[in-house]
Write a protein that holds these residues in place. Structure first.
Motif, PDB file in Angstrom:
ATOM      1  N   VAL A 182      -4.090  -1.394  -3.681  1.00 48.95           N
ATOM      2  CA  VAL A 182      -2.534  -1.810  -3.563  1.00 48.95           C
ATOM      3  C   VAL A 182      -2.711  -1.826  -5.160  1.00 48.95           C
ATOM      4  O   VAL A 182      -1.479  -2.277  -5.991  1.00 48.95           O
ATOM      5  N   ASP A 233      -2.180   6.280   0.637  1.00 50.94           N
ATOM      6  CA  ASP A 233      -3.240   5.984   0.580  1.00 50.94           C
ATOM      7  C   ASP A 233      -3.501   5.115   2.293  1.00 50.94           C
ATOM      8  O   ASP A 233      -4.253   4.940   3.409  1.00 50.94           O
ATOM      9  N   MET A 290       0.946  -1.317  -0.227  1.00 46.86           N
ATOM     10  CA  MET A 290       0.489  -0.254  -0.123  1.00 46.86           C
ATOM     11  C   MET A 290       0.860   1.398   0.109  1.00 46.86           C
ATOM     12  O   MET A 290       1.813   0.768   0.599  1.00 46.86           O
TER      13      MET A 290
END
Length: 188
Positions: free
Chosen positions: A67, A24, A20
């Motif tokens: 992701v 984020d 990630m």
């Protein structure tokens, strides 16, 4: 905003090791912190125990699917990834259902998602989705606001006037319903 003790460093490490992005992760952490901030007064008003761990973890992992993609299916992808990581079903359900605040089966068809009911049944889920929308308003920089409280006070106006936040009539109605429900509980 103080960092709640409910955020677990091993969960943050899991987000990082899953790939990630820092942006984020920051967003997910902000959503988790905001959801916990909201859940405290709601627990008192509701006179029942909310699952604070679910609030913290559901919010933290809600965007794991980003992701792989920031597209509509990131919820479904995130739920699959979360299951593979061994996250509880209550957390992966939030990941899957958070798109547009909990879609009805008919909306899923229109958006090309698997046909199922994505509605949010638990109060913890609704708090997380409400917190997600508030965090977007507070941090996106699209709306000039002076405080987090102002984002809550102007929530309806902002969602009605900025399509990015309200999306469409069905999504708008859901978000406004969560806002009214949660604000009423917090006011009790």
């Amino acid at each position: 905003m103080n960092t709640p003790t409910m955020l677990r460093e091993d969960d943050l490490d899991l987000l990082r090791s899953s790939g990630m992005s820092d942006a984020d992760i920051t967003h997910s952490r902000q959503v988790s912190e905001k959801a916990l901030e909201i859940a405290g007064p709601v627990t008192v008003a509701w006179k029942a125990e909310l699952d604070m761990e679910l609030v913290a973890r559901g919010a933290l992992f809600h965007d794991l699917g980003k992701v792989e993609t920031h597209a509509m299916e990131h919820g479904m992808i995130g739920a699959r990834m979360g299951a593979e990581l061994g996250l509880p079903e209550t957390v992966t359900a939030i990941m899957e259902k958070h798109i547009r605040g909990g879609l009805a089966a008919e909306e899923a068809v229109e958006l090309g998602l698997p046909v199922k009911d994505y509605t949010l049944g638990r109060l913890e889920e609704r708090i997380i989705i409400y917190a997600d929308r508030l965090v977007d308003i507070i941090h996106d920089g699209i709306v000039e606001i002076r405080s987090e409280r102002e984002a809550e006070e102007r929530f309806e106006e902002i969602l009605r006037t900025i399509p990015k936040y309200g999306k469409n009539d069905l999504t708008l109605a859901r978000y406004l319903g969560y806002h009214k429900e949660i604000q009423a509980l917090m006011a009790e």
